[in-house]
Structure formats: structure tokens, C-alpha cells
Design an enzyme around this catalytic site. Sequence first.
Site, mmCIF file in Angstrom:
data_model
loop_
_atom_site.group_PDB
_atom_site.id
_atom_site.type_symbol
_atom_site.label_atom_id
_atom_site.label_comp_id
_atom_site.label_asym_id
_atom_site.label_seq_id
_atom_site.Cartn_x
_atom_site.Cartn_y
_atom_site.Cartn_z
ATOM 1 N N ASP A 145 1.133 -58.303 11.423
ATOM 2 C CA ASP A 145 1.119 -59.407 10.473
ATOM 3 C C ASP A 145 -0.330 -59.623 10.052
ATOM 4 O O ASP A 145 -1.071 -60.361 10.688
ATOM 5 C CB ASP A 145 1.712 -60.666 11.105
ATOM 6 C CG ASP A 145 1.877 -61.796 10.111
ATOM 7 O OD1 ASP A 145 1.639 -61.586 8.899
ATOM 8 O OD2 ASP A 145 2.241 -62.906 10.550
ATOM 9 N N ALA A 146 -0.717 -58.938 8.990
ATOM 10 C CA ALA A 146 -2.112 -58.943 8.562
ATOM 11 C C ALA A 146 -2.273 -59.399 7.114
ATOM 12 O O ALA A 146 -3.379 -59.694 6.692
ATOM 13 C CB ALA A 146 -2.709 -57.546 8.747
ATOM 14 N N LYS A 147 -1.202 -59.407 6.346
ATOM 15 C CA LYS A 147 -1.175 -59.826 4.945
ATOM 16 C C LYS A 147 -2.319 -59.202 4.140
ATOM 17 O O LYS A 147 -3.018 -59.877 3.390
ATOM 18 C CB LYS A 147 -1.184 -61.338 4.837
ATOM 19 C CG LYS A 147 -0.070 -61.966 5.658
ATOM 20 C CD LYS A 147 0.695 -62.979 4.952
ATOM 21 C CE LYS A 147 1.766 -63.666 5.769
ATOM 22 N NZ LYS A 147 1.636 -63.720 7.203
ATOM 23 N N ARG A 148 -2.477 -57.906 4.302
ATOM 24 C CA ARG A 148 -3.533 -57.191 3.590
ATOM 25 C C ARG A 148 -3.142 -56.937 2.137
ATOM 26 O O ARG A 148 -1.970 -56.912 1.794
ATOM 27 C CB ARG A 148 -3.809 -55.846 4.269
ATOM 28 C CG ARG A 148 -4.193 -55.933 5.733
ATOM 29 C CD ARG A 148 -5.575 -56.509 5.916
ATOM 30 N NE ARG A 148 -6.058 -56.233 7.254
ATOM 31 C CZ ARG A 148 -6.386 -57.161 8.129
ATOM 32 N NH1 ARG A 148 -6.297 -58.428 7.818
ATOM 33 N NH2 ARG A 148 -6.823 -56.841 9.330
#
Length: 187
Positions: free
Chosen positions: A92-95
Site C-alpha cells: 500500500d504505497a499509492k505511487r
Amino acid sequence: MTSYEKLIASLESKGNMLCVGLDTDISKMPNGFAKNISGVLDFNKMIIEATRDLAAAYKINFAFYEQYGSEGFAAIEKTLELLPSDAFTIADAKRGDIGNTSAAYAKSIFEHFRADSITVNPYMGTDSIDPFFAFEEKIVFILALTSNKGSFDYQKLKADGLEIYKHVLNNTSNRYSFTQAGYVVGA
């Protein structure tokens, strides 16, 4: 085995859709755990041991680890090692950034950390998330709508009579395979 195949196998073997979030915030850990990265690992280990027979997937929120620099990155690696090998993993990094930057992020998540999937932010355009889809055996969860009140600032604005987040859903569902794309939609 592709990430999609691994996800299906994990869901079937566990008989549920339980995903355990390892969004370990030191300030919210219960008493008895050291308020440092070592305590985070002890807490994660306890959670993983308590859920390993139940959880089909584990989601690691990278922000809670990255804030501690190299120790945090090491904690991500160690947490991933603690997970059952058949569990589906979500970074879960929302890159999401310009092409070559996203390509570097994708390589980090999929090659270094060996995560099965990642969350990405498409609001810079599809060219900012395309590099993640170059890893054809992986799953990419596209942020569409969040549950925070700030989602009204942009995601729920209308363009051509449709909320922006719905444009994201429409444009990406036609662009990417259902075996490789999923969505983050806040309740």
C-alpha cells in the site's frame, strides 16, 4: 504463478476475503510493545501469528515504515519474511509519478520487495501508472475514491456530468485487464 492466480488460490484455501492491514502506527500500538521499529516488528509478528491461518492477504502501508528511513525499509523486508508464503501481499504505497519515476517505483516494489501487488494513484494520468502494468504477472490496485472528506476536493468533482473518480474507473477498466487491475474505493 501470476499474482492473480496466487490471489485466487489464497482466497480459495482460506475460504474468505480477509485482508490484514499492517499499517503499524507506533503511537497506536498497545502497551507492552517498545515504541520503536523493534516494537513494530514484534507487534507485526504477533498479528501475523494470530491471523496466519485466517488471512488470505496482508497489506503493508509503506508510509508507516518509510518514515524511519533505512530501519523502516528493513522492517518492511522483515515483515514480508514473516508472512505465510501463500499469502497475497499488497504494497500500500499509492505511487504514481512521471514514467521513469514510476518505473523505478515499480521495480522497487515488485523486484526488491517482491510484493504481489501495489496501490497506485492515477491522478497524474495513465502514463503515470502504466509502468506498474509492465509487470504483467502482478496486480495493480488503482486509487479511485477515498473515504476522507478531502475526496470532495477533486475525486467527486464533475466533468462531462460524471464524477472524476468515475472517469478513472471507466478509463482504466477499458485499458487494463481484470486479472491485473483492481481498485481502491473507500466506503
